[in-house]
Design a protein around this motif. Structure first.
Motif, PDB file in Angstrom:
ATOM      1  N   GLU A 123      48.282  81.871   9.360  1.00  0.00           N
ATOM      2  CA  GLU A 123      49.036  81.062   9.168  1.00  0.00           C
ATOM      3  C   GLU A 123      49.325  80.485   7.633  1.00  0.00           C
ATOM      4  O   GLU A 123      50.326  80.327   6.989  1.00  0.00           O
ATOM      5  CB  GLU A 123      49.162  79.809  10.008  1.00  0.00           C
ATOM      6  CG  GLU A 123      50.357  78.930  10.240  1.00  0.00           C
ATOM      7  CD  GLU A 123      50.326  77.904  11.131  1.00  0.00           C
ATOM      8  OE1 GLU A 123      51.300  77.153  11.205  1.00  0.00           O
ATOM      9  OE2 GLU A 123      49.607  78.207  12.171  1.00  0.00           O
ATOM     10  N   ALA A 124      48.190  80.063   7.143  1.00  0.00           N
ATOM     11  CA  ALA A 124      48.258  79.722   5.618  1.00  0.00           C
ATOM     12  C   ALA A 124      48.807  80.839   4.885  1.00  0.00           C
ATOM     13  O   ALA A 124      49.158  80.372   3.729  1.00  0.00           O
ATOM     14  CB  ALA A 124      46.445  79.292   5.256  1.00  0.00           C
ATOM     15  N   VAL A 125      48.398  82.011   5.118  1.00  0.00           N
ATOM     16  CA  VAL A 125      49.010  83.109   4.149  1.00  0.00           C
ATOM     17  C   VAL A 125      50.408  83.014   4.249  1.00  0.00           C
ATOM     18  O   VAL A 125      51.100  83.421   3.164  1.00  0.00           O
ATOM     19  CB  VAL A 125      48.395  84.411   4.610  1.00  0.00           C
ATOM     20  CG1 VAL A 125      48.892  85.676   3.917  1.00  0.00           C
ATOM     21  CG2 VAL A 125      46.963  84.470   4.467  1.00  0.00           C
ATOM     22  N   ARG A 126      51.049  82.667   5.311  1.00  0.00           N
ATOM     23  CA  ARG A 126      52.442  82.876   5.473  1.00  0.00           C
ATOM     24  C   ARG A 126      53.073  81.807   4.966  1.00  0.00           C
ATOM     25  O   ARG A 126      54.442  81.885   4.419  1.00  0.00           O
ATOM     26  CB  ARG A 126      52.849  82.935   7.214  1.00  0.00           C
ATOM     27  CG  ARG A 126      52.490  84.107   7.829  1.00  0.00           C
ATOM     28  CD  ARG A 126      53.134  84.270   9.241  1.00  0.00           C
ATOM     29  NE  ARG A 126      52.750  83.141   9.975  1.00  0.00           N
ATOM     30  CZ  ARG A 126      51.650  83.085  10.961  1.00  0.00           C
ATOM     31  NH1 ARG A 126      51.197  84.379  10.951  1.00  0.00           N
ATOM     32  NH2 ARG A 126      51.526  82.257  11.761  1.00  0.00           N
ATOM     33  N   VAL A 127      52.559  80.578   4.814  1.00  0.00           N
ATOM     34  CA  VAL A 127      53.185  79.369   3.998  1.00  0.00           C
ATOM     35  C   VAL A 127      53.178  79.608   2.608  1.00  0.00           C
ATOM     36  O   VAL A 127      52.363  80.092   1.983  1.00  0.00           O
ATOM     37  CB  VAL A 127      52.437  78.140   4.410  1.00  0.00           C
ATOM     38  CG1 VAL A 127      53.038  76.943   4.056  1.00  0.00           C
ATOM     39  CG2 VAL A 127      52.280  77.852   6.142  1.00  0.00           C
ATOM     40  N   ARG A 128      54.225  79.158   2.121  1.00  0.00           N
ATOM     41  CA  ARG A 128      54.528  79.574   0.616  1.00  0.00           C
ATOM     42  C   ARG A 128      53.402  78.621  -0.001  1.00  0.00           C
ATOM     43  O   ARG A 128      53.158  77.445   0.381  1.00  0.00           O
ATOM     44  CB  ARG A 128      55.783  78.962   0.266  1.00  0.00           C
ATOM     45  CG  ARG A 128      56.254  79.112  -1.319  1.00  0.00           C
ATOM     46  CD  ARG A 128      57.680  78.802  -1.556  1.00  0.00           C
ATOM     47  NE  ARG A 128      58.664  79.480  -0.923  1.00  0.00           N
ATOM     48  CZ  ARG A 128      59.776  79.516  -0.876  1.00  0.00           C
ATOM     49  NH1 ARG A 128      60.522  78.430  -1.563  1.00  0.00           N
ATOM     50  NH2 ARG A 128      60.509  80.427  -0.257  1.00  0.00           N
ATOM     51  N   GLY A 129      53.067  78.807  -1.351  1.00  0.00           N
ATOM     52  CA  GLY A 129      52.089  78.137  -2.069  1.00  0.00           C
ATOM     53  C   GLY A 129      50.463  78.731  -2.007  1.00  0.00           C
ATOM     54  O   GLY A 129      50.234  79.842  -1.699  1.00  0.00           O
ATOM     55  N   ASP A 130      49.651  77.965  -2.447  1.00  0.00           N
ATOM     56  CA  ASP A 130      48.072  78.285  -2.630  1.00  0.00           C
ATOM     57  C   ASP A 130      47.564  78.633  -1.291  1.00  0.00           C
ATOM     58  O   ASP A 130      47.509  77.528  -0.511  1.00  0.00           O
ATOM     59  CB  ASP A 130      47.373  77.499  -3.562  1.00  0.00           C
ATOM     60  CG  ASP A 130      46.092  78.041  -3.613  1.00  0.00           C
ATOM     61  OD1 ASP A 130      45.156  77.445  -2.849  1.00  0.00           O
ATOM     62  OD2 ASP A 130      45.952  78.841  -4.664  1.00  0.00           O
ATOM     63  N   GLY A 149      44.470  78.813  -0.175  1.00  0.00           N
ATOM     64  CA  GLY A 149      43.380  78.100   0.079  1.00  0.00           C
ATOM     65  C   GLY A 149      43.797  76.629   0.121  1.00  0.00           C
ATOM     66  O   GLY A 149      43.030  75.920   1.175  1.00  0.00           O
ATOM     67  N   GLU A 150      44.569  76.174  -0.517  1.00  0.00           N
ATOM     68  CA  GLU A 150      45.143  74.623  -0.167  1.00  0.00           C
ATOM     69  C   GLU A 150      45.807  74.606   0.942  1.00  0.00           C
ATOM     70  O   GLU A 150      45.685  73.662   1.843  1.00  0.00           O
ATOM     71  CB  GLU A 150      46.041  74.570  -1.519  1.00  0.00           C
ATOM     72  CG  GLU A 150      45.499  74.150  -2.887  1.00  0.00           C
ATOM     73  CD  GLU A 150      44.638  72.442  -2.924  1.00  0.00           C
ATOM     74  OE1 GLU A 150      44.671  72.073  -2.026  1.00  0.00           O
ATOM     75  OE2 GLU A 150      44.228  72.358  -3.971  1.00  0.00           O
ATOM     76  N   ASN A 151      46.788  75.498   1.422  1.00  0.00           N
ATOM     77  CA  ASN A 151      47.227  75.576   2.866  1.00  0.00           C
ATOM     78  C   ASN A 151      46.448  75.533   3.708  1.00  0.00           C
ATOM     79  O   ASN A 151      46.497  75.040   4.817  1.00  0.00           O
ATOM     80  CB  ASN A 151      48.241  76.914   2.910  1.00  0.00           C
ATOM     81  CG  ASN A 151      49.283  76.943   1.646  1.00  0.00           C
ATOM     82  OD1 ASN A 151      49.820  75.741   1.424  1.00  0.00           O
ATOM     83  ND2 ASN A 151      49.979  77.983   1.677  1.00  0.00           N
ATOM     84  N   LEU A 152      45.542  76.371   3.718  1.00  0.00           N
ATOM     85  CA  LEU A 152      44.205  76.403   4.643  1.00  0.00           C
ATOM     86  C   LEU A 152      43.747  74.930   5.020  1.00  0.00           C
ATOM     87  O   LEU A 152      43.514  74.598   6.227  1.00  0.00           O
ATOM     88  CB  LEU A 152      42.995  77.446   4.356  1.00  0.00           C
ATOM     89  CG  LEU A 152      41.774  77.661   5.427  1.00  0.00           C
ATOM     90  CD1 LEU A 152      42.472  78.170   6.788  1.00  0.00           C
ATOM     91  CD2 LEU A 152      40.859  78.704   4.757  1.00  0.00           C
ATOM     92  N   ILE A 153      43.082  74.483   3.979  1.00  0.00           N
ATOM     93  CA  ILE A 153      42.784  72.963   3.919  1.00  0.00           C
ATOM     94  C   ILE A 153      43.796  72.071   4.836  1.00  0.00           C
ATOM     95  O   ILE A 153      43.419  71.294   5.645  1.00  0.00           O
ATOM     96  CB  ILE A 153      42.207  72.452   2.647  1.00  0.00           C
ATOM     97  CG1 ILE A 153      41.288  73.446   2.089  1.00  0.00           C
ATOM     98  CG2 ILE A 153      41.860  70.914   2.887  1.00  0.00           C
ATOM     99  CD1 ILE A 153      39.917  73.450   3.036  1.00  0.00           C
ATOM    100  N   GLY A 154      45.239  72.274   4.247  1.00  0.00           N
ATOM    101  CA  GLY A 154      45.886  71.267   4.797  1.00  0.00           C
ATOM    102  C   GLY A 154      46.186  71.401   6.238  1.00  0.00           C
ATOM    103  O   GLY A 154      46.349  70.652   7.189  1.00  0.00           O
ATOM    104  N   VAL A 210      39.679  83.097   1.197  1.00  0.00           N
ATOM    105  CA  VAL A 210      40.660  83.806   0.983  1.00  0.00           C
ATOM    106  C   VAL A 210      40.247  85.333   0.339  1.00  0.00           C
ATOM    107  O   VAL A 210      40.637  86.051   0.720  1.00  0.00           O
ATOM    108  CB  VAL A 210      41.552  83.222  -0.256  1.00  0.00           C
ATOM    109  CG1 VAL A 210      42.751  84.176  -0.497  1.00  0.00           C
ATOM    110  CG2 VAL A 210      42.233  82.038   0.387  1.00  0.00           C
ATOM    111  N   GLU A 211      39.160  85.096  -0.350  1.00  0.00           N
ATOM    112  CA  GLU A 211      38.631  86.417  -1.059  1.00  0.00           C
ATOM    113  C   GLU A 211      37.981  87.183   0.066  1.00  0.00           C
ATOM    114  O   GLU A 211      38.068  88.422   0.059  1.00  0.00           O
ATOM    115  CB  GLU A 211      37.601  86.141  -2.117  1.00  0.00           C
ATOM    116  CG  GLU A 211      38.221  85.589  -3.517  1.00  0.00           C
ATOM    117  CD  GLU A 211      36.979  85.485  -4.525  1.00  0.00           C
ATOM    118  OE1 GLU A 211      35.881  85.831  -4.451  1.00  0.00           O
ATOM    119  OE2 GLU A 211      37.609  84.592  -5.445  1.00  0.00           O
TER     120      GLU A 211
END
Length: 205
Positions: free
Chosen positions: A76-83, A85-90, A200-201
């Motif tokens: 889901e973090a990948v699908r959201v616009r933006g960074d 890693g930051e999306n994952l934490i959010g 992410v890596e």
């Protein structure tokens, strides 16, 4: 409900770090891993090993999530616009169990999950017993009135080892907390360095 597959302090020892900053963590006395071969595991990690460790540490921090759960959140973090890693934490910080833990209604993330599952929490006045429930900005999370004098709640409120972050507005007199905004990595009060970029890596290999 996610089954807790490992004791929280065993996670600390496996990582070699006191990832929740708990005063009772055995890592404060023994920095090596658990088991009879624990002291032999200090070899240099490969790039893959470093990435895997970063993933396991972040996954363990949020209550030792299953790989399936964590992978779903990452996707889901990948699908959201933006960074990513930051999306994952959010996304992780918007889980109800994380918010209840951050608000200091319970002493540990593991206790938070159980507390929610047992029906002690409401969101915007409605009972919610799903730990993975995702809160939105402006949501009001509260401990139900009949649960406010539980020993676990009183213990947590008195903990001096961590503070409520500024993206949660907690009122311990009313036992309510408002989720003000989705935090960035730098806003989250981790006791150790978390590296979502390595996560992410790991998944991007």
């Amino acid at each position: 409900m996610t089954k807790r597959t490992a004791a929280k302090y065993k996670i600390d020892r496996r990582m070699g770090e006191n990832i929740w900053g708990r005063a009772k963590s055995p890592v404060n006395k023994r920095e090596y891993g658990p088991g009879q071969h624990g002291q032999r595991r200090k070899q240099k990690l490969s790039d893959f090993g470093t990435q895997l460790r970063a993933k396991q540490k972040l996954k363990g921090y949020y209550g030792d999530l299953t790989e399936k759960q964590f992978r779903r959140i990452y996707a889901e973090a990948v699908r959201v616009r933006g960074d990513t890693g930051e999306n994952l934490i959010g996304l992780l910080e918007r889980r109800l169990d994380a918010v209840v833990y951050r608000a200091k209604f319970v002493p540990t993330i593991f206790a938070s999950r159980q507390f929610i599952n047992h029906g002690h929490v409401t969101v915007n006045g409605k009972p919610v017993n799903i730990a993975s429930y995702r809160v939105k900005e402006g949501d009001v999370i509260a401990v139900r009135e009949r649960s406010r004098q539980l020993a676990i709640v009183l213990e947590a409120v008195g903990l001096a080892e961590r503070d409520v972050p500024d993206y949660i507005d907690a009122d311990h007199n009313k036992m309510t907390a408002t989720f003000v905004r989705t935090p960035e990595l730098g806003d989250v009060p981790y006791a150790v360095v978390m590296e979502p970029n390595l996560v992410v890596e790991f998944y991007s290999r």
